[in-house]
Write an enzyme that holds these catalytic residues in place. Structure first.
Site, PDB file in Angstrom:
ATOM      1  N   ASP A 257     -89.783 -28.697  16.206  1.00 20.09           N
ATOM      2  CA  ASP A 257     -89.496 -27.213  16.312  1.00 20.09           C
ATOM      3  C   ASP A 257     -89.329 -26.375  14.728  1.00 20.09           C
ATOM      4  O   ASP A 257     -89.503 -25.233  14.702  1.00 20.09           O
ATOM      5  CB  ASP A 257     -88.348 -26.734  16.949  1.00 20.09           C
ATOM      6  CG  ASP A 257     -87.047 -27.728  16.629  1.00 20.09           C
ATOM      7  OD1 ASP A 257     -87.262 -27.923  15.868  1.00 20.09           O
ATOM      8  OD2 ASP A 257     -85.937 -27.248  17.821  1.00 20.09           O
ATOM      9  N   HIS A 258     -88.580 -27.543  13.740  1.00 20.12           N
ATOM     10  CA  HIS A 258     -88.011 -27.095  11.997  1.00 20.12           C
ATOM     11  C   HIS A 258     -89.203 -26.409  11.611  1.00 20.12           C
ATOM     12  O   HIS A 258     -89.696 -25.429  11.126  1.00 20.12           O
ATOM     13  CB  HIS A 258     -87.616 -27.531  12.054  1.00 20.12           C
ATOM     14  CG  HIS A 258     -85.778 -27.969  12.203  1.00 20.12           C
ATOM     15  ND1 HIS A 258     -85.710 -27.378  14.175  1.00 20.12           N
ATOM     16  CD2 HIS A 258     -84.795 -26.669  12.022  1.00 20.12           C
ATOM     17  CE1 HIS A 258     -84.309 -27.748  14.082  1.00 20.12           C
ATOM     18  NE2 HIS A 258     -83.775 -27.035  12.527  1.00 20.12           N
TER      19      HIS A 258
ATOM     20  N   ASP B 271     -78.445 -32.029  15.898  1.00 14.66           N
ATOM     21  CA  ASP B 271     -78.494 -31.018  14.784  1.00 14.66           C
ATOM     22  C   ASP B 271     -76.901 -29.956  15.211  1.00 14.66           C
ATOM     23  O   ASP B 271     -76.516 -30.176  15.943  1.00 14.66           O
ATOM     24  CB  ASP B 271     -80.020 -29.731  16.134  1.00 14.66           C
ATOM     25  CG  ASP B 271     -79.956 -29.099  15.116  1.00 14.66           C
ATOM     26  OD1 ASP B 271     -81.267 -27.955  14.225  1.00 14.66           O
ATOM     27  OD2 ASP B 271     -79.144 -27.782  15.728  1.00 14.66           O
TER      28      ASP B 271
ATOM     29  N   SER C 153     -75.172 -27.228   8.644  1.00 13.07           N
ATOM     30  CA  SER C 153     -75.653 -28.567   9.018  1.00 13.07           C
ATOM     31  C   SER C 153     -75.280 -29.980   9.298  1.00 13.07           C
ATOM     32  O   SER C 153     -74.920 -30.365   8.967  1.00 13.07           O
ATOM     33  CB  SER C 153     -76.956 -27.748   8.584  1.00 13.07           C
ATOM     34  OG  SER C 153     -77.086 -29.339   7.896  1.00 13.07           O
TER      35      SER C 153
ATOM     36  N   ARG D 264     -77.263 -31.912   9.070  1.00 18.15           N
ATOM     37  CA  ARG D 264     -78.546 -32.809   7.912  1.00 18.15           C
ATOM     38  C   ARG D 264     -77.608 -33.911   7.142  1.00 18.15           C
ATOM     39  O   ARG D 264     -76.489 -33.540   6.578  1.00 18.15           O
ATOM     40  CB  ARG D 264     -79.221 -31.579   7.389  1.00 18.15           C
ATOM     41  CG  ARG D 264     -77.945 -31.874   5.867  1.00 18.15           C
ATOM     42  CD  ARG D 264     -79.567 -30.555   5.531  1.00 18.15           C
ATOM     43  NE  ARG D 264     -79.742 -29.232   5.976  1.00 18.15           N
ATOM     44  CZ  ARG D 264     -80.160 -27.612   5.703  1.00 18.15           C
ATOM     45  NH1 ARG D 264     -80.156 -27.812   4.738  1.00 18.15           N
ATOM     46  NH2 ARG D 264     -80.136 -27.338   6.767  1.00 18.15           N
TER      47      ARG D 264
ATOM     48  N   ARG E  33     -76.528 -17.766  10.545  1.00 19.52           N
ATOM     49  CA  ARG E  33     -75.632 -18.765   8.989  1.00 19.52           C
ATOM     50  C   ARG E  33     -77.093 -17.632   8.491  1.00 19.52           C
ATOM     51  O   ARG E  33     -78.268 -17.149   8.302  1.00 19.52           O
ATOM     52  CB  ARG E  33     -76.566 -20.003   9.096  1.00 19.52           C
ATOM     53  CG  ARG E  33     -76.209 -20.493   9.516  1.00 19.52           C
ATOM     54  CD  ARG E  33     -75.969 -22.213   9.366  1.00 19.52           C
ATOM     55  NE  ARG E  33     -75.109 -23.346  10.144  1.00 19.52           N
ATOM     56  CZ  ARG E  33     -75.208 -23.845  10.901  1.00 19.52           C
ATOM     57  NH1 ARG E  33     -76.299 -25.133  10.357  1.00 19.52           N
ATOM     58  NH2 ARG E  33     -74.428 -25.181  11.702  1.00 19.52           N
TER      59      ARG E  33
HETATM   60  C1  MIC Z   1     -79.746 -25.800  10.474  1.00 21.68           C
HETATM   61  O1  MIC Z   1     -79.683 -24.668  11.834  1.00 21.68           O
HETATM   62  O2  MIC Z   1     -79.275 -25.327   9.365  1.00 21.68           O
HETATM   63  C2  MIC Z   1     -80.320 -26.823  10.978  1.00 21.68           C
HETATM   64  C3  MIC Z   1     -81.659 -26.983   9.733  1.00 21.68           C
HETATM   65  O3  MIC Z   1     -80.655 -26.610  12.173  1.00 21.68           O
HETATM   66  C4  MIC Z   1     -80.010 -28.125  10.935  1.00 21.68           C
HETATM   67  C5  MIC Z   1     -80.220 -29.046  11.098  1.00 21.68           C
HETATM   68  C6  MIC Z   1     -81.299 -29.376   9.562  1.00 21.68           C
HETATM   69  O4  MIC Z   1     -80.047 -29.604   8.591  1.00 21.68           O
HETATM   70  O5  MIC Z   1     -82.531 -30.328  10.165  1.00 21.68           O
HETATM   71  C7  MIC Z   1     -78.168 -28.217  11.660  1.00 21.68           C
HETATM   72  O6  MIC Z   1     -78.328 -27.006  12.309  1.00 21.68           O
HETATM   73  O7  MIC Z   1     -78.023 -29.632  12.319  1.00 21.68           O
HETATM   74 FE1  SF4 Z   2     -83.480 -23.589  14.241  1.00 17.14          FE
HETATM   75 FE2  SF4 Z   2     -80.605 -24.248  12.995  1.00 17.14          FE
HETATM   76 FE3  SF4 Z   2     -82.330 -21.966  12.710  1.00 17.14          FE
HETATM   77 FE4  SF4 Z   2     -81.009 -22.679  15.482  1.00 17.14          FE
HETATM   78  S1  SF4 Z   2     -79.330 -22.809  13.562  1.00 17.14           S
HETATM   79  S2  SF4 Z   2     -82.873 -21.851  15.211  1.00 17.14           S
HETATM   80  S3  SF4 Z   2     -81.847 -25.063  15.201  1.00 17.14           S
HETATM   81  S4  SF4 Z   2     -82.956 -23.534  12.275  1.00 17.14           S
END
Ligand code: MIC
Ligand code: SF4
Length: 642
Positions: free
Chosen positions: A64-65, A119, A535, A537, A380
């Site tokens: 999905d990313h 995630d 996140s 990550r 965010r």
């Molecule tokens: C995010 O919202 O920052 C992400 C991208 O979903 C991350 C995961 C990632 O960095 O792949 C998260 O929230 O953990």
């Molecule tokens: Fe995707 Fe992370 Fe954004 Fe949620 S917060 S939509 S999981 S990138």
């Protein structure tokens, strides 16, 4: 004994340890979810553990990313994930089927169970009455290999909801923005937030999920709602009645902390750049011209949200200078909207429809223009996360955001004379699981498909006893993993290639960091409070480790990032005296002696700042397992010894 909801679920899942706040416990895990941007690492690590099949009853691998396919990298990763799911016994949700958290809520989440996910927004499933926790890929690989998860038992905070959301233009998003306004991005650290009170009944499952989703921004381990008649109704509508069970706190259960929120008194709120807790009332901010409005993300992309958005757009036009995007959270929502005519309403309004995915939320397309003002229904608004460093991102509820798109300036929709039909979740969802591939029964033969961008996961050498090196960078409070390891469409495709992605560590705040780290043969990072918030990550630990970062010395750490540092052999030290943070500067030479002995015995440890000629007491409060992992040089080496 009277138990709260969190205690009940932990008791049912306890494998070892004492369920008292601060104690290390191990719990059994019922479900795991992974997504593509973190999933490739998780499955590479699972592969390295040499276990034939996942040891958790249900695992779902989502894509999905990394959805833009501008070259071979992202599609190669998708194929790798599809083949690893087939090989190791996971479901695979194809790209286009939706955002992991929305789809998981619809098709897999089960009240009373434990879910772990790669995630940070995994707590979305807390809206269904699950204990749902986000963690780094290596932690999740370990969970998939063992079926259990080790965690420090958090405190439990009750948020008692009273009244109902009966003011127009106020949604569940305003509940969590209000909590963020009151508690800040550090207010949930070390806690699980349990929602209770009479107001709970008035919220649908997807409204609850929006609140638990964004509880992550408080730094909370997770958030949870009880499972009740509303949950039953939602599961029935998803044709999953059999998954329902009632689970709620006993009356008079006790909590470590409590907070009351009166839903009927909330007003439309908005978080200003660059932090989700920088919250004001929308009416205090009116008048600013807006370049972009984005509706969607795992916080606000349910059927209920999208139907209300389309009711506002009906027969109207998005302001000429404003670009509006709408991303439904799942293919289920998308298909239902298409059948019910909402897609044509949105198309007619001049909004742009994007596929069901994270998209603009993670800078995977739709970056705003230079100095652009973008209003988003997301969770965010960290600086640079949209892909445009100079952009100013505001977060508000999707209905307010839609009204703003029509006017093209930040406005209070209560003064705009707009029609708004607030929708409920339907009696029946459209069920079409043809983009979810079931696990293969006999999977030994499945060949894993590995594109040329998928490189081996680097492993650190065992921990040195003494380190003498430079302070590579000193940063302030609330540094996010987006600051440490930026995302966006140009960097995200490098997630499976650590040597390549490491060039971008701290790129948005210090373009020369990687070059300097390499030139100096590594060093340490000095962090402020809540270092590594945001996140899950693990690249924010793995890539610095690859560049030779040996330790981070901070005022405090965010939970997931701290674990990720340990998993990759980077020691997370804290200052014993907070004011000593002031005695460190970039470029200083520091020496820490006897680290191995210290980790083994927990004795005193001193950092000598040779440039300043001062000794600074530091500490690392670790479990036995964590210090063993650090000594070994990270989890992958540690596991080989067990
Ligand atoms: C995010 O919202 O920052 C992400 C991208 O979903 C991350 C995961 C990632 O960095 O792949 C998260 O929230 O953990
Ligand atoms: Fe995707 Fe992370 Fe954004 Fe949620 S917060 S939509 S999981 S990138």
């Amino acid at each position: 004994m009277r138990e709260n909801l969190v205690e009940k679920i932990f008791r049912e899942h306890r494998v070892s340890g004492n369920l008292c706040p601060g104690e290390t416990i191990s719990i059994s895990v019922d479900q795991v979810l992974t997504q593509d941007a973190t999933g490739t690492m998780a499955y590479l690590q699972f592969e390295a553990m040499d276990i034939p099949r996942v040891q958790v009853p249900l695992v779902v691998s989502y894509v999905d990313h990394n959805m833009l396919q501008t070259d071979f990298k992202n599609p190669d990763d998708h194929l790798f994930l599809q083949s690893t799911a087939a090989r190791y016994g996971a479901y695979f949700s194809k790209p286009g089927n939706g955002i992991c958290h929305q789809v998981h809520l619809e098709r897999f989440a089960v009240p009373g169970q434990v879910l772990l996910g790669t995630d940070s927004h995994t707590p979305t499933a807390g809206g269904m009455g699950m204990i749902a926790i986000g963690a780094g890929g290596l932690d999740i690989a370990t969970v998939m290999a063992s079926g259990t998860y080790e965690i420090k038992m958090p405190k439990v905070m009750l948020i008692r909801l009273m009244g109902k959301l009966n003011r127009p233009w106020v949604t569940a998003m305003d509940v969590i923005l209000e909590v963020l306004r009151r508690l800040s991005v550090r207010g949930g650290v070390g806690k699980i937030i349990e929602y209770g009170g009479l107001g709970v009944d008035t919220l649908s499952v997807t409204e609850r999920a929006a609140i638990t989703n964004m509880g992550v921004e408080l730094g909370a381990t997770t958030s949870i709602f009880p499972s009740d008649e509303r949950t039953k109704k939602y599961l029935k509508a998803q044709n999953r009645d059999k998954d329902w069970r009632q689970i709620k706190a006993d009356e008079d259960a006790s909590y470590d902390e409590e907070l009351d929120i009166d839903l009927s008194r909330l007003e439309p709120l908005i978080a200003q750049p660059h932090s989700p807790d920088n919250v004001l009332k929308v009416k205090e901010l009116k008048g600013q011209k807006v370049d972009q409005v984005c509706i969607g993300s795992c916080t606000n992309s349910s059927y209920q949200v999208m139907k209300s958005v389309s009711s506002i757009l009906r027969g109207r036009t998005v302001a000429p200078w404003c670009s509006m995007t709408v991303s439904p959270g799942s293919r289920q929502v998308y298909e239902m909207m298409a059948r019910e005519g909402d897609m044509s309403t949105i198309i007619a309004s001049g909004a742009r429809i994007l596929e069901p995915a994270c998209g603009p939320c993670i800078g995977m397309g739709q970056s705003p223009p230079t100095n652009g003002i973008s209003i988003r229904s997301f969770n965010r608004n960290f600086k640079g996360r949209s892909g445009t460093d100079s952009a100013m991102i505001y977060l508000c509820n999707p209905l307010v955001a839609t009204a703003i798109a029509l006017k093209g300036v930040i406005a209070d929709p209560r003064e705009m004379n707009l029609d708004l039909v607030e929708t409920e979740e339907p009696e029946r969802f459209l069920i079409n699981d043809n983009m979810i591939i079931s696990p293969f029964p006999n999977s030994e033969e499945v060949q894993i498909i590995r594109g040329p961008n998928i490189k081996e996961v680097p492993v650190k050498a065992p921990l040195e006893d003494d380190i003498c090196c430079a302070v590579l960078i000193k940063v302030g409070d609330n540094i996010t993993t987006d600051d440490i390891m930026p995302a966006s469409s140009d960097i995200l495709p490098l997630r499976s290639n650590i040597p390549a992605i490491s060039e971008f560590v701290f790129f948005r705040i210090d373009r020369d960091f990687a070059k300097r780290a390499k030139k100096m043969g590594g060093g340490v990072i000095i962090g402020g409070k809540n270092y590594g918030q945001g996140s899950s990550r693990e690249h924010a630990a793995l890539a610095p480790m690859y560049l030779g970062v040996k330790a981070v010395i901070a005022r405090s750490f965010a939970r997931i990032h701290r674990s990720n540092l340990i998993n990759y052999g980077i020691v997370p030290f804290e200052f014993q005296n907070d004011e000593d943070y002031q005695k460190m500067e970039e470029g200083d030479t520091i020496e820490i002696k006897g680290i191995r002995k210290y980790l083994g015995t927990g004795g005193d440890i001193t950092l000598c700042n040779k440039s300043k000629g001062v000794n600074i007491p530091i500490k690392a409060i670790l479990t036995a397992r964590e210090s063993e992992i650090l000594m070994a040089g990270g989890v992958l080496r540690w596991i080989k010894r067990h």
